[in-house]
Scaffold this motif. Sequence first.
Motif, PDB file in Angstrom:
ATOM      1  N   GLN A 297       0.739  -1.287  -0.013  1.00 38.53           N
ATOM      2  CA  GLN A 297      -0.170   0.067  -0.078  1.00 38.53           C
ATOM      3  C   GLN A 297       0.815   1.184  -0.082  1.00 38.53           C
ATOM      4  N   THR A 298       0.476   2.071  -0.731  1.00 34.28           N
ATOM      5  CA  THR A 298       1.203   3.446  -0.666  1.00 34.28           C
ATOM      6  C   THR A 298       0.682   4.218   0.223  1.00 34.28           C
ATOM      7  N   ASN A 299       1.311   5.554   0.445  1.00 35.10           N
ATOM      8  CA  ASN A 299       0.847   6.255   1.648  1.00 35.10           C
ATOM      9  C   ASN A 299      -0.606   6.977   1.411  1.00 35.10           C
ATOM     10  N   VAL A 300      -1.010   6.503   0.549  1.00 38.47           N
ATOM     11  CA  VAL A 300      -2.450   7.181   0.142  1.00 38.47           C
ATOM     12  C   VAL A 300      -3.499   5.651   0.361  1.00 38.47           C
ATOM     13  N   PRO A 301      -4.271   5.597   1.107  1.00 37.07           N
ATOM     14  CA  PRO A 301      -5.130   4.162   1.609  1.00 37.07           C
ATOM     15  C   PRO A 301      -5.816   3.955   0.237  1.00 37.07           C
ATOM     16  N   GLY A 302      -5.942   2.774  -0.098  1.00 37.38           N
ATOM     17  CA  GLY A 302      -6.594   2.381  -1.216  1.00 37.38           C
ATOM     18  C   GLY A 302      -6.021   2.270  -2.506  1.00 37.38           C
ATOM     19  N   VAL A 303      -4.646   2.845  -2.733  1.00 37.89           N
ATOM     20  CA  VAL A 303      -3.699   2.790  -3.904  1.00 37.89           C
ATOM     21  C   VAL A 303      -2.437   1.774  -3.452  1.00 37.89           C
ATOM     22  N   TYR A 304      -2.389   1.017  -4.299  1.00 36.38           N
ATOM     23  CA  TYR A 304      -1.214  -0.075  -4.018  1.00 36.38           C
ATOM     24  C   TYR A 304      -0.294  -0.003  -5.211  1.00 36.38           C
ATOM     25  N   ALA A 305       0.923  -0.340  -5.028  1.00 34.16           N
ATOM     26  CA  ALA A 305       2.026  -0.437  -6.271  1.00 34.16           C
ATOM     27  C   ALA A 305       2.866  -1.927  -6.044  1.00 34.16           C
ATOM     28  N   ILE A 306       3.057  -2.375  -7.117  1.00 36.90           N
ATOM     29  CA  ILE A 306       3.821  -3.707  -7.172  1.00 36.90           C
ATOM     30  C   ILE A 306       4.729  -3.774  -8.519  1.00 36.90           C
ATOM     31  N   GLY A 307       5.700  -4.579  -8.378  1.00 35.05           N
ATOM     32  CA  GLY A 307       6.511  -4.722  -9.585  1.00 35.05           C
ATOM     33  C   GLY A 307       7.754  -4.014  -9.777  1.00 35.05           C
TER      34      GLY A 307
END
Length: 468
Positions: A297-307
Amino acid sequence: MAYDVIVIGSGPGGYVAAIRASQLGFKTAVVERENLGGICLNWGCIPTKALLKTAQVFEYTQHSKDYGITVSDAKVEFDAVIKRSRGVADKMSRGVQFLMKKNKIDVLMGNGKLKAKGQVEVTDKDGKATVYDAKHIILATGARARELPNLKIDGKNVIGYREAMVLPQQPKSMIVVGSGAIGVEFAYFYATLGTKVTIVEFLPRIVPVEDEDISKELEKIYKKKGIDIMTNASVEAVEATGNGVKAKVKTQTGEITLEADVVLSAVGIAANIENIGLEGLGIKTDKGRVLVDKYYQTNVPGVYAIGDMVPGQALAHVASKEGIVCVEAIAYNEKKYAHKPETIDYMNIPGCTYCAPEIASVGYTEKAAKEAGYEVKVGKFPFSASGKASAAGATEGFVKVIFDAKYGEWLGTHMIGANVTEIIAETVVARKLETTYQEVLDSIHPHPTMSESVKDAIEVAYGEAIHL
């Protein structure tokens, strides 16, 4: 037009995350701007392996007399080689299309961008923009070839990996800048097909992330193949000529000029984090990567990043596992999954390079283990002493294992040889299970195989060598 999960990017991180989300009961969509499967399936892992297999087959024909077979007049039909590679990639991409339908995942073709919290804007090829709502948004936009300021990729004189896979004709000569996995794989492919290849590496040794013994062995083998290697060197400028390019190369002893048909820039990758709406939501980045927690999860809840766009090894299998962990963590928080997923141990990620001979490694190098304070036991078993390798005519290379002398912990394995990418998984699983050297020696390995060389190397480390 609302979803539980929208994944932006359909590479091995994105499409795997989408499938796992669907399996766990989320209404899911994936956004893709080009081809399903992303770079890996279309322009990376898969089509390059097809090219490398062609090179290997051609190499077999050149050495067929060693096996008692006479092959006359073997020729490379370069356009057919490229066509086969593209066919393999297309087939795999269609396979991902099938998986999307099977798992009832909507495919939204176009450029995906964070519009606002919980919203993704997708702009199609005609410029039409549609906004979709999503409770969870997973960014999986991957990476592209990195460009050096003095080595801009123009697609003709200086090419990247994409152009290298679809050149209209085989160059007579090539300068490969960078000797990571991409650089040495293309160097092997083109050199085997008859191109005169020179590798220019900025660092003191080729495949610099590998154990030093691996670097020395590959350099020795490549020089024997006729590949020129320049380390501690850098391409300062490239000038187009009527027949190709001139490259000014800075070395420790001064500047020299190399001439070639083309320069392949293989100096790493840059994450695709531009123009996807990060700034509008205030998503934090550092050194060109998106910052995430252990569940992505990024610092913004509900937004994630992978890879490839997050810190960590930029490898397809890493992206896939990150996608699964990310989605399972979301599902656990929403009571759709029974337990929190185990986080990834980035010290136990296998790395594979598919040149010939292949390279495979996991865990500490010998130098890193010593720097970490371990007293080590090291065992090295050459494939020249392997019955299977001798029968196959593939005696180049070795297996090197590193153990903690105090407790017998398996710290790392480093291999170079035929098909070693197929046998590195034993070390990965054993390290995961915290296996000791004795448990591996007590596990009977099949004979004759290349894989038993792992056991043989462990015997060397502990002074119990039978076959050496």
